[in-house]
Design an enzyme around this catalytic site. Sequence first.
Site, mmCIF file in Angstrom:
data_model
loop_
_atom_site.group_PDB
_atom_site.id
_atom_site.type_symbol
_atom_site.label_atom_id
_atom_site.label_comp_id
_atom_site.label_asym_id
_atom_site.label_seq_id
_atom_site.Cartn_x
_atom_site.Cartn_y
_atom_site.Cartn_z
ATOM 1 N N GLY A 146 -41.242 -24.223 1.755
ATOM 2 C CA GLY A 146 -40.661 -25.659 1.645
ATOM 3 C C GLY A 146 -41.854 -26.469 0.923
ATOM 4 C CB SER A 198 -43.818 -23.642 -6.017
ATOM 5 O OG SER A 198 -43.155 -22.266 -5.567
ATOM 6 C CG HIS A 199 -38.964 -24.543 -2.182
ATOM 7 N ND1 HIS A 199 -38.733 -25.242 -3.272
ATOM 8 C CD2 HIS A 199 -38.316 -24.961 -1.203
ATOM 9 C CE1 HIS A 199 -37.829 -25.885 -3.096
ATOM 10 N NE2 HIS A 199 -37.476 -25.894 -1.778
ATOM 11 C CB SER A 200 -43.563 -19.789 -2.901
ATOM 12 O OG SER A 200 -44.611 -18.945 -2.812
#
Lengths: 233, 214
Positions: A43, A9-11
Amino acid sequence: MSVGLVIVSHSTQLAAGVVELAEQMAPDVVLIPAGGMDDGGIGTSLEKVMSALGEADTGAGAVVLTDLGSAVMTAEAALEFMGSPELVRLADAPLVEGAVAAAVAAQSGASLEVVLKAAETALAAPAISAVPAPAAAEGPASSAAVADTAVTAVLRLINPMGLHARPAGALAGALGAMDVDIEINGVDGQSVMMLMTLGAAQGTELNVSATGPDAQRAVELVRTQVEAGFGEI
Amino acid sequence: MKPTLDTAWAVQWLRLAAKVIAENRMALIELDRVIGDGDHGENMDRGFSAVLTKLDAEPPATPGAAFKLVAMTLMSKVGGAAGPLYGTAFLRAASAVGDAAELDSNTLAAALAAARDGVVARGKASVGEKTMIDAWTPAVDAASAAAASGATPAALLAAAATAAEAGSVSTDPLIARKGRASYLGERAIGHRDPGSVSSALILRAAAQAAGEGA
């Protein structure tokens, strides 16, 4: 040894949260979060994904679930960097539903391809009509039932929390390993996501209807579990 | 003019690229702010700063090793879509050159083509969709033509950079079909694609490192 999962995940927090949720239903499955950048920012990080893949595959392989756009690209790039490992699959699946469905399948000891399919069909519409299961007699039908006669039961949930995530996962996992078509209140009993959508609380009646070679065994399993309050009472 | 380029060129290219990306950080942020999410300049600068640190810590032994170092670093540090896209480009270029110590014009042209093909495979964009492919594809075509006509590596890279710059300018009137800018529809018209700009900057740095196109 079960198939492991990597949650990209980006988080950082989102990946950790998805792992936390899926863990509830799959205590023995290796679930590795790969969220955020190396410095914790938003990211995706190739290094984090590659290191998570190393941890998640304990021999039976690993399935990778991703959130948005560039997370998919990072996961693909990680596989390319690692020379396309034979036992890693990238799931085209919704992150939360796919992770939960895959974790439950992995918990039941399913193979890499079955875990992948569980993730990718997590949102598939249940193969049912809108008609509720036929009014069921209390208890299983005649043991001489032929294949297309449904084995049915009506069961009442007695545990305080009802059919919540953990028992839904346990039921779907156990039923998933059987050769049976089973519906519980009109949804696929082998799908943890569909069982959870029932929102069945304490006191709810479950109409169970099963066909197939393992129908009898499957209904008995549901009965035993429900009557034992899923071990929660 | 030398008929081949070596590891020193590759390292010098990456250092110049880091410098020019840092110098253009605000310009890239501004371009991306208009049609994207405004993080391209900052992400690229962070990625190439990390490349400089890595080059000092683990000096590469071949051009291919330098490309692999930059691929790994950008994919880990850039964060947005540019990370895996540039990372894949450099990774494919690294594969194309193998462990050769010296790169001739044909090898360079092949490496640029492999890099472009990697970006296409990863991002699934094609020419005319207002992406970095609009800079890369003319650059690859110019490099192939230069190699075929017997140009030196330095001349080849200068031709590729010039074509990339023209390709970047050509994104101004386009409607974006990929990435964040695609949500803007016609409002993206008149704005240059930031990925095509950073691609042109990086390719110009390659030419400058080879001693041409300064």
